[in-house]
Design a protein around this motif. Sequence first.
Motif, PDB file in Angstrom:
ATOM      1  N   LEU A  73       2.890  -0.646  -8.722  1.00 33.40           N
ATOM      2  CA  LEU A  73       2.422   0.331  -7.725  1.00 33.40           C
ATOM      3  C   LEU A  73       3.557   1.225  -7.225  1.00 33.40           C
ATOM      4  CD1 LEU A  73       0.013  -1.814  -5.481  1.00 33.40           C
ATOM      5  CD2 LEU A  73      -0.595  -0.281  -7.351  1.00 33.40           C
ATOM      6  N   GLU A 121      -2.326   8.956  -7.152  1.00 33.75           N
ATOM      7  CA  GLU A 121      -2.990   7.761  -7.690  1.00 33.75           C
ATOM      8  C   GLU A 121      -3.091   6.674  -6.631  1.00 33.75           C
ATOM      9  OE1 GLU A 121      -2.179   6.065 -11.569  1.00 33.75           O
ATOM     10  OE2 GLU A 121      -1.265   7.969 -12.185  1.00 33.75           O
ATOM     11  N   MET A 122      -2.057   6.563  -5.790  1.00 37.25           N
ATOM     12  CA  MET A 122      -2.066   5.559  -4.724  1.00 37.25           C
ATOM     13  C   MET A 122      -3.209   5.814  -3.742  1.00 37.25           C
ATOM     14  SD  MET A 122      -0.023   3.068  -5.061  1.00 37.25           S
ATOM     15  CE  MET A 122      -0.378   2.366  -3.466  1.00 37.25           C
ATOM     16  N   ARG A 123      -3.515   7.088  -3.509  1.00 39.79           N
ATOM     17  CA  ARG A 123      -4.615   7.421  -2.582  1.00 39.79           C
ATOM     18  C   ARG A 123      -5.946   6.905  -3.111  1.00 39.79           C
ATOM     19  NH1 ARG A 123      -2.240  12.945  -1.850  1.00 39.79           N
ATOM     20  NH2 ARG A 123      -0.910  12.785  -0.002  1.00 39.79           N
ATOM     21  N   LYS A 153       3.798   4.481  -9.189  1.00 42.06           N
ATOM     22  CA  LYS A 153       2.628   5.364  -9.291  1.00 42.06           C
ATOM     23  C   LYS A 153       2.807   6.615  -8.420  1.00 42.06           C
ATOM     24  CE  LYS A 153      -1.088   2.352 -10.745  1.00 42.06           C
ATOM     25  NZ  LYS A 153      -1.370   3.138 -11.930  1.00 42.06           N
ATOM     26  N   ILE A 184       1.787   9.462  -5.702  1.00 35.74           N
ATOM     27  CA  ILE A 184       1.045   9.308  -4.440  1.00 35.74           C
ATOM     28  C   ILE A 184      -0.439   9.612  -4.631  1.00 35.74           C
ATOM     29  CG2 ILE A 184       0.740  10.339  -2.149  1.00 35.74           C
ATOM     30  CD1 ILE A 184       2.970   8.289  -2.277  1.00 35.74           C
ATOM     31  N   LEU A 233       0.815  -1.223   0.000  1.00 38.55           N
ATOM     32  CA  LEU A 233       0.000   0.000   0.000  1.00 38.55           C
ATOM     33  C   LEU A 233       0.849   1.274   0.000  1.00 38.55           C
ATOM     34  CD1 LEU A 233      -2.749  -1.109   2.529  1.00 38.55           C
ATOM     35  CD2 LEU A 233      -3.151  -0.425   0.177  1.00 38.55           C
ATOM     36  N   ARG A 234       2.151   1.086   0.032  1.00 35.04           N
ATOM     37  CA  ARG A 234       3.111   2.209   0.147  1.00 35.04           C
ATOM     38  C   ARG A 234       2.799   3.085   1.361  1.00 35.04           C
ATOM     39  NH1 ARG A 234       3.776   4.781  -5.605  1.00 35.04           N
ATOM     40  NH2 ARG A 234       4.944   6.317  -4.420  1.00 35.04           N
ATOM     41  N   ILE A 239      -6.246   4.249  -5.024  1.00 34.10           N
ATOM     42  CA  ILE A 239      -6.197   2.780  -4.960  1.00 34.10           C
ATOM     43  C   ILE A 239      -6.432   2.285  -3.537  1.00 34.10           C
ATOM     44  CG2 ILE A 239      -4.618   0.793  -5.185  1.00 34.10           C
ATOM     45  CD1 ILE A 239      -3.441   2.277  -7.649  1.00 34.10           C
ATOM     46  N   ARG A 240      -5.811   2.966  -2.551  1.00 35.21           N
ATOM     47  CA  ARG A 240      -5.973   2.560  -1.150  1.00 35.21           C
ATOM     48  C   ARG A 240      -7.420   2.715  -0.713  1.00 35.21           C
ATOM     49  NH1 ARG A 240      -1.660   6.650   0.515  1.00 35.21           N
ATOM     50  NH2 ARG A 240       0.302   5.665  -0.124  1.00 35.21           N
TER      51      ARG A 240
END
Length: 328
Positions: free
Chosen positions: A79, A86-88, A82, A84, A57-58, A90-91
């Motif tokens: 991932l 975009e990661m938000r 990517k 941050i 999840l970084r 996804i999470r």
Amino acid sequence: MANENLIEIKNLVTHYITDDGVVEAVNGINLSIKKGESLGLVGETGAGKTTTALSILRLVPDPPGKIISGEIIYNGEDLLKKPIKEMRKIRGGQISMIFQDPMTALNPILTVGEQIAEVVRQHNDVTRAESHQRAVEMLEMVGIQGERAHEYPHQFSGGMKQRVVIAIALACNPHFLIADEPTTALDVTIQAQVLEMISELQKKLGTSMMLITHDLGVVAETCEQVAVMYAGEIVEYGTLEHIFNHTSHPYTEGLFGSIPSLDKSVTRLKPIKGLMPDPSNLPSGCSFHPRCEYATDLCAERCPVDTEIEPGHIVRCLKFEDGRHGEW
């Protein structure tokens, strides 16, 4: 083949860089989880299981944590590359995590309904009323009366709090669920109920899952694949059948040897001698050799590599290399 795997972890290395030295928490692990499949990640405390989950999840705290190298391929995309922002998205939306301690995972000053609704609004274009309705539905799905959405975390028991945390994790129908020891703080009866509920919801929603635990009994009930972790490495990996019926790595043998059995009559259990090594000062060669009853001088000198001893069953141990097939 690639499209079968929802998530693939390749040579992941995650360290914590502190003033006292480098804590080598995860050291080059490889894992893959297919769509709709459950994988149990097992090992003693300090093996690097939670750091693996946070790396996906970084969410590894930086500093001192740093993902040094590797790839985490989710739906064909890495991932780790990517942004941050975009990661938000996804999470919580596509990949969710049930955190280990429900007491600290919930905000004490917000109602449980608002905490679920907030996740729904974050990932969906819905009104406040619609997100609240979804929160009520999620509470009912995990066995809590919908009208309790207006109550605060302190008004719930430990088992109920854990159900709320599960409701938050599943609110957006994630494709991949990471459950980090979801039943640690619960008594045995509630533990069984929570595990059964997670399993049912996972099947209902078609979600893939990584279950982090130190309880092999829990893994046997809920998972198809098993990865045994020791000192930041996957030492044995395969199907439930491989790990439980064709146990191969000395560490996995030790884990099973320290569990009471209904089939065998023994006067004393056989614990694994010694302790998990300090990740900031790992032993040379094979990390498990100081505790291994089969260890030779070579084990202290040479790091083992992954060896596929039968299709899909991988062991990291010198006794399986060089065609010795487990014989010293």
